[in-house]
Scaffold this active site. Structure first.
Site, PDB file in Angstrom:
ATOM      1  N   LYS A  29     -21.018 -14.836 -57.538  1.00 25.47           N
ATOM      2  CA  LYS A  29     -20.453 -13.596 -58.116  1.00 25.47           C
ATOM      3  C   LYS A  29     -19.686 -12.816 -57.052  1.00 25.47           C
ATOM      4  O   LYS A  29     -18.579 -12.338 -57.283  1.00 25.47           O
ATOM      5  CB  LYS A  29     -21.595 -12.748 -58.679  1.00 25.47           C
ATOM      6  CG  LYS A  29     -21.324 -11.260 -58.788  1.00 25.47           C
ATOM      7  CD  LYS A  29     -22.560 -10.542 -59.292  1.00 25.47           C
ATOM      8  CE  LYS A  29     -22.539  -9.044 -59.098  1.00 25.47           C
ATOM      9  NZ  LYS A  29     -22.785  -8.599 -57.710  1.00 25.47           N
ATOM     10  N   ASN A  30     -20.291 -12.652 -55.873  1.00 21.49           N
ATOM     11  CA  ASN A  30     -19.688 -11.777 -54.869  1.00 21.49           C
ATOM     12  C   ASN A  30     -18.524 -12.430 -54.123  1.00 21.49           C
ATOM     13  O   ASN A  30     -17.935 -11.821 -53.234  1.00 21.49           O
ATOM     14  CB  ASN A  30     -20.756 -11.270 -53.894  1.00 21.49           C
ATOM     15  CG  ASN A  30     -21.683 -10.276 -54.575  1.00 21.49           C
ATOM     16  OD1 ASN A  30     -21.405  -9.813 -55.683  1.00 21.49           O
ATOM     17  ND2 ASN A  30     -22.801  -9.967 -53.923  1.00 21.49           N
TER      18      ASN A  30
ATOM     19  N   ARG B 168     -18.973  -3.367 -60.271  1.00 23.98           N
ATOM     20  CA  ARG B 168     -18.560  -2.949 -58.936  1.00 23.98           C
ATOM     21  C   ARG B 168     -17.246  -3.596 -58.506  1.00 23.98           C
ATOM     22  O   ARG B 168     -16.437  -3.016 -57.775  1.00 23.98           O
ATOM     23  CB  ARG B 168     -19.669  -3.369 -57.945  1.00 23.98           C
ATOM     24  CG  ARG B 168     -19.509  -2.834 -56.561  1.00 23.98           C
ATOM     25  CD  ARG B 168     -19.934  -1.428 -56.526  1.00 23.98           C
ATOM     26  NE  ARG B 168     -19.710  -0.757 -55.282  1.00 23.98           N
ATOM     27  CZ  ARG B 168     -19.668   0.565 -55.203  1.00 23.98           C
ATOM     28  NH1 ARG B 168     -19.852   1.304 -56.265  1.00 23.98           N
ATOM     29  NH2 ARG B 168     -19.448   1.148 -54.061  1.00 23.98           N
TER      30      ARG B 168
ATOM     31  N   CYS C 239     -24.404  -1.839 -59.734  1.00 21.22           N
ATOM     32  CA  CYS C 239     -25.826  -1.516 -59.825  1.00 21.22           C
ATOM     33  C   CYS C 239     -26.090  -0.119 -59.298  1.00 21.22           C
ATOM     34  O   CYS C 239     -25.474   0.317 -58.323  1.00 21.22           O
ATOM     35  CB  CYS C 239     -26.625  -2.521 -59.010  1.00 21.22           C
ATOM     36  SG  CYS C 239     -26.680  -4.134 -59.763  1.00 21.22           S
TER      37      CYS C 239
ATOM     38  N   ARG D  69     -23.573   4.867 -53.187  1.00 26.45           N
ATOM     39  CA  ARG D  69     -22.706   3.704 -52.944  1.00 26.45           C
ATOM     40  C   ARG D  69     -21.305   4.235 -52.670  1.00 26.45           C
ATOM     41  O   ARG D  69     -20.436   4.254 -53.539  1.00 26.45           O
ATOM     42  CB  ARG D  69     -22.707   2.759 -54.150  1.00 26.45           C
ATOM     43  CG  ARG D  69     -24.066   2.194 -54.463  1.00 26.45           C
ATOM     44  CD  ARG D  69     -23.995   1.025 -55.402  1.00 26.45           C
ATOM     45  NE  ARG D  69     -23.407  -0.142 -54.769  1.00 26.45           N
ATOM     46  CZ  ARG D  69     -23.308  -1.332 -55.362  1.00 26.45           C
ATOM     47  NH1 ARG D  69     -23.741  -1.489 -56.595  1.00 26.45           N
ATOM     48  NH2 ARG D  69     -22.762  -2.360 -54.733  1.00 26.45           N
TER      49      ARG D  69
ATOM     50  N   ASP E  73     -29.870  -8.059 -51.785  1.00 27.04           N
ATOM     51  CA  ASP E  73     -29.868  -8.477 -53.194  1.00 27.04           C
ATOM     52  C   ASP E  73     -31.066  -9.371 -53.524  1.00 27.04           C
ATOM     53  O   ASP E  73     -31.364  -9.595 -54.702  1.00 27.04           O
ATOM     54  CB  ASP E  73     -28.561  -9.203 -53.538  1.00 27.04           C
ATOM     55  CG  ASP E  73     -27.374  -8.249 -53.539  1.00 27.04           C
ATOM     56  OD1 ASP E  73     -27.579  -7.029 -53.440  1.00 27.04           O
ATOM     57  OD2 ASP E  73     -26.226  -8.730 -53.635  1.00 27.04           O
TER      58      ASP E  73
ATOM     59  N   ILE F 295     -30.330  -1.196 -46.540  1.00 33.13           N
ATOM     60  CA  ILE F 295     -28.926  -1.131 -46.959  1.00 33.13           C
ATOM     61  C   ILE F 295     -28.702  -0.027 -47.991  1.00 33.13           C
ATOM     62  O   ILE F 295     -27.754   0.742 -47.891  1.00 33.13           O
ATOM     63  CB  ILE F 295     -28.453  -2.499 -47.524  1.00 33.13           C
ATOM     64  CG1 ILE F 295     -28.715  -3.610 -46.500  1.00 33.13           C
ATOM     65  CG2 ILE F 295     -26.983  -2.445 -47.925  1.00 33.13           C
ATOM     66  CD1 ILE F 295     -27.943  -3.516 -45.211  1.00 33.13           C
TER      67      ILE F 295
ATOM     68  N   ARG G  78     -25.029  -9.751 -65.901  1.00 36.33           N
ATOM     69  CA  ARG G  78     -23.923  -9.380 -65.018  1.00 36.33           C
ATOM     70  C   ARG G  78     -23.774 -10.403 -63.895  1.00 36.33           C
ATOM     71  O   ARG G  78     -22.665 -10.608 -63.398  1.00 36.33           O
ATOM     72  CB  ARG G  78     -24.183  -8.011 -64.351  1.00 36.33           C
ATOM     73  CG  ARG G  78     -23.841  -6.799 -65.177  1.00 36.33           C
ATOM     74  CD  ARG G  78     -23.862  -5.550 -64.283  1.00 36.33           C
ATOM     75  NE  ARG G  78     -23.007  -5.755 -63.142  1.00 36.33           N
ATOM     76  CZ  ARG G  78     -23.251  -5.314 -61.903  1.00 36.33           C
ATOM     77  NH1 ARG G  78     -24.314  -4.576 -61.670  1.00 36.33           N
ATOM     78  NH2 ARG G  78     -22.439  -5.564 -60.907  1.00 36.33           N
TER      79      ARG G  78
HETATM   80  C1  LIG Z   1     -19.443  -7.007 -55.624  1.00 40.44           C
HETATM   81  C2  LIG Z   1     -20.192  -7.154 -54.342  1.00 40.44           C
HETATM   82  O1  LIG Z   1     -19.774  -7.863 -53.443  1.00 40.44           O
HETATM   83  N1  LIG Z   1     -21.351  -6.499 -54.256  1.00 40.44           N
HETATM   84  C3  LIG Z   1     -22.182  -6.638 -53.070  1.00 40.44           C
HETATM   85  C4  LIG Z   1     -21.650  -5.727 -51.994  1.00 40.44           C
HETATM   86  O2  LIG Z   1     -21.608  -4.403 -52.527  1.00 40.44           O
HETATM   87  P1  LIG Z   1     -20.782  -3.291 -51.739  1.00 40.44           P
HETATM   88  O3  LIG Z   1     -19.585  -3.920 -51.120  1.00 40.44           O
HETATM   89  O4  LIG Z   1     -20.606  -2.151 -52.676  1.00 40.44           O
HETATM   90  O5  LIG Z   1     -21.784  -2.914 -50.600  1.00 40.44           O
HETATM   91  P2  LIG Z   1     -21.394  -2.320 -49.170  1.00 40.44           P
HETATM   92  O6  LIG Z   1     -21.609  -3.367 -48.148  1.00 40.44           O
HETATM   93  O7  LIG Z   1     -20.050  -1.682 -49.250  1.00 40.44           O
HETATM   94  O8  LIG Z   1     -22.459  -1.127 -49.047  1.00 40.44           O
HETATM   95  C5  LIG Z   1     -23.561  -1.178 -48.200  1.00 40.44           C
HETATM   96  C6  LIG Z   1     -23.936   0.198 -47.764  1.00 40.44           C
HETATM   97  O9  LIG Z   1     -22.848   0.812 -47.069  1.00 40.44           O
HETATM   98  C7  LIG Z   1     -22.552   2.088 -47.601  1.00 40.44           C
HETATM   99  N2  LIG Z   1     -21.090   2.290 -47.619  1.00 40.44           N
HETATM  100  C8  LIG Z   1     -20.278   1.293 -48.071  1.00 40.44           C
HETATM  101  C9  LIG Z   1     -18.911   1.474 -48.156  1.00 40.44           C
HETATM  102  C10 LIG Z   1     -18.373   2.740 -47.793  1.00 40.44           C
HETATM  103  O10 LIG Z   1     -17.165   2.980 -47.867  1.00 40.44           O
HETATM  104  N3  LIG Z   1     -19.220   3.711 -47.336  1.00 40.44           N
HETATM  105  C11 LIG Z   1     -20.570   3.517 -47.238  1.00 40.44           C
HETATM  106  O11 LIG Z   1     -21.308   4.416 -46.831  1.00 40.44           O
HETATM  107  C12 LIG Z   1     -23.079   2.049 -49.053  1.00 40.44           C
HETATM  108  O12 LIG Z   1     -23.375   3.348 -49.533  1.00 40.44           O
HETATM  109  C13 LIG Z   1     -24.287   1.167 -48.913  1.00 40.44           C
HETATM  110  O13 LIG Z   1     -25.400   1.935 -48.524  1.00 40.44           O
HETATM  111  O14 LIG Z   1     -22.494  -5.779 -50.843  1.00 40.44           O
HETATM  112  C14 LIG Z   1     -23.834  -5.332 -51.093  1.00 40.44           C
HETATM  113  C15 LIG Z   1     -24.597  -5.355 -49.777  1.00 40.44           C
HETATM  114  O15 LIG Z   1     -24.679  -6.641 -49.291  1.00 40.44           O
HETATM  115  C16 LIG Z   1     -24.481  -6.214 -52.154  1.00 40.44           C
HETATM  116  O16 LIG Z   1     -25.727  -5.663 -52.505  1.00 40.44           O
HETATM  117  C17 LIG Z   1     -23.624  -6.299 -53.407  1.00 40.44           C
HETATM  118  O17 LIG Z   1     -24.113  -7.332 -54.252  1.00 40.44           O
HETATM  119  C1  LIG Z   2     -25.714  -4.868 -56.067  1.00 40.81           C
HETATM  120  C2  LIG Z   2     -25.241  -5.929 -56.699  1.00 40.81           C
HETATM  121  O1  LIG Z   2     -24.073  -6.053 -57.311  1.00 40.81           O
HETATM  122  P1  LIG Z   2     -22.866  -5.022 -57.481  1.00 40.81           P
HETATM  123  O2  LIG Z   2     -22.400  -4.681 -56.114  1.00 40.81           O
HETATM  124  O3  LIG Z   2     -21.868  -5.856 -58.211  1.00 40.81           O
HETATM  125  O4  LIG Z   2     -23.384  -3.869 -58.254  1.00 40.81           O
HETATM  126  C3  LIG Z   2     -25.994  -7.200 -56.751  1.00 40.81           C
HETATM  127  O5  LIG Z   2     -25.357  -8.232 -57.016  1.00 40.81           O
HETATM  128  O6  LIG Z   2     -27.219  -7.172 -56.577  1.00 40.81           O
END
Ligand SMILES: CC(=O)N[C@H]1[C@@H](OP(=O)(O)OP(=O)(O)OC[C@H]2O[C@@H](n3ccc(=O)[nH]c3=O)[C@H](O)[C@@H]2O)O[C@H](CO)[C@@H](O)[C@@H]1O
Ligand SMILES: C=C(OP(=O)(O)O)C(=O)O
Length: 421
Positions: A22-23, A95, A119, A124, A306, A328, A398
């Site tokens: 998915k990711n 997302r 999620c 986030r 995850d 995280i 999802r």
């Molecule tokens: C679609 C997808 O790929 N989703 C994955 C992606 O989510 P996603 O890319 O949203 O997760 P991030 O790595 O960005 O976020 C991790 C942490 O960093 C913080 N943060 C992030 C960006 C930002 O601009 N500012 C900030 O503060 C977030 O609040 C969070 O606490 O990585 C997560 C962490 O491995 C996974 O759980 C999700 O499954």
């Molecule tokens: C947090 C997850 O996904 P998403 O970033 O797509 O919400 C997940 O796959 O567990």
């Protein structure tokens, strides 16, 4: 409303076919939209609800998309992309919608993001994405609900992420790929899915180096072209099937080319689960009782957040006290209350959880609060006495394709129902 019903007690045995990631597929759909001509073909596409939403979103901005479900193949023609608006009713449901912004910026000079879903795991933020676009020369207007990003051409710059954001890294690479000059992204994410996206972008003509080192350099090019790419296997889906074998005392062969479970495998081994690789197939079995474990979630190569919820279920079935530290996300323990309804003993304090096992689990009505707490409840149901009914099953759909059918093929007693409420 989707509901899963699981009747526990069966040991899972057989071959589990692991879906595409998915990711990885979601950013790849975003990447396909960068190509102004031709048709992109993505193979090994997981047939999950997030992919269906991504298809709807791509169509909403003018792309032509074919999702061939039985062939697990997506065909995307982005030549007629014509709308900068990512409509709230689709974008707020997943997302991955955030990954459409770079293509809109490059193709149309603006992106209007009416919302981003995903999620519910606490805060986030997207500040690293928007700060990065600004440093590349975009104007970002952050309204209360709608975000408007505009740029009449981006220029390379040095970017720094406070923490190695997964989608943040992917978005900034895509933004830099067609910017003028050189971009350096420091503290970039190391996840294998990010590297797979870099592979695809490189085939498309992007010039990216340093993937997997934390320092990524992107030399902007004039244009990217449509390619064919096979999505890597989903290590989270694989981890769940390995755990299903472990907690039911079963034996499952995982099929998914190049599958590497990394630290999840080592943690399960510490708990007494046995892994044995035979060429491209990874066998998982667990004959004896499970030992307790300590887990600290982290960005790759640390323990994936995850899989923290599924691992909480495994810990509840281990003999002794396990400790989990979630580093995280600040709101990823919604599972604890639901597991406790089934008889588990999980105590949460801030970012830490203590799981006192082994307590017998009993089936009851529980609710998925997010994708991974949902799948963790399916695991709990497999090991529980009686029937577990898991509501809000859309959240599981999802991210896991044909879950009930794949688990039934291993001997699980699980059904997926659509109900009025
Ligand atoms: C679609 C997808 O790929 N989703 C994955 C992606 O989510 P996603 O890319 O949203 O997760 P991030 O790595 O960005 O976020 C991790 C942490 O960093 C913080 N943060 C992030 C960006 C930002 O601009 N500012 C900030 O503060 C977030 O609040 C969070 O606490 O990585 C997560 C962490 O491995 C996974 O759980 C999700 O499954
Ligand atoms: C947090 C997850 O996904 P998403 O970033 O797509 O919400 C997940 O796959 O567990």
């Amino acid at each position: 409303m989707v509901r899963y019903r699981v009747r526990g007690g069966n040991a899972l045995r057989g071959t589990a076919f692991i879906q595409g990631a998915k990711n990885a597929v979601l950013p790849m759909i975003g990447a396909a939209l960068l190509a102004p001509t031709g048709r992109t073909v993505l193979r090994n596409v997981p047939i999950i609800e997030d992919v269906r939403r991504a298809v709807e979103l791509a169509e909403a901005i003018g792309a032509y998309v074919e999702l061939h479900e039985s062939e697990r193949t997506l065909v995307i023609d982005a030549s007629k992309v014509n709308s900068p608006v990512l409509p709230a009713e689709i974008a707020r449901r997943f997302r991955g919608s955030v990954l459409f912004t770079p293509a809109l910026l490059h193709r149309l000079g603006e992106a209007i993001v009416e919302g981003v879903g995903g999620c519910n795991l606490g805060s986030r933020n997207l500040d690293f994405h928007y700060l990065g676009y600004k440093r590349l020369g975009a104007i970002v207007d952050e309204g209360e609900t709608v975000i408007h990003v505009k740029a009449s051409g981006l220029t390379g710059a040095t970017l720094y992420l406070d923490t190695p954001s997964h989608t943040g890294t992917e978005n900034l690479i895509m933004a830099a790929a067609l910017a003028k000059g050189t971009t350096v992204i420091e503290n970039a994410a190391l996840e294998p899915e990010v590297l797979d996206v870099i592979d695809m972008l490189t085939k498309m003509g992007a010039r990216i180096s340093g993937g997997g080192t934390g320092f990524i350099t992107v030399e902007g090019v004039e244009e990217l072209h449509a390619v064919e790419h096979t999505v890597m296997p989903d290590r989270l889906d694989a981890g769940v099937f390995a755990m299903a074998a472990a907690i039911t005392g079963g034996e499952v062969s995982l099929v998914g080319t190049g599958l590497d479970l990394g630290v999840v495998r080592y943690k399960l081994e510490q708990m007494g689960v046995e892994f044995h690789r035979q060429g491209a197939v990874l066998h998982v079995r667990c004959g004896g009782p499970l030992r307790p474990i300590n887990i600290i979630t982290d960005t790759y190569p640390g323990f994936a957040t995850d899989l923290q919820s599924p691992m909480m279920t495994v810990a509840a079935l281990a003999d002794g006290t396990s400790y989990i530290h979630e580093r995280i996300f600040d709101g990823r323990f919604a599972l604890a209350g639901e597991l406790n309804k089934m008889g588990a003993n999980v105590e949460v304090e801030g970012s830490r959880a203590v799981v006192r096992g082994r307590t017998p689990l009993t089936g009851t009505q529980v609710t998925a609060h997010d994708l991974r707490s949902g799948i963790a409840l399916v695991l709990a149901g497999l090991a529980a006495e009686g029937e577990t009914q898991i509501d809000s099953g859309y959240l599981i759909d999802r991210g896991h394709a044909h879950l009930a059918a794949r688990m039934r093929a291993l001997g699980a007693d699980i059904t997926r129902e659509i109900s009025e409420r």
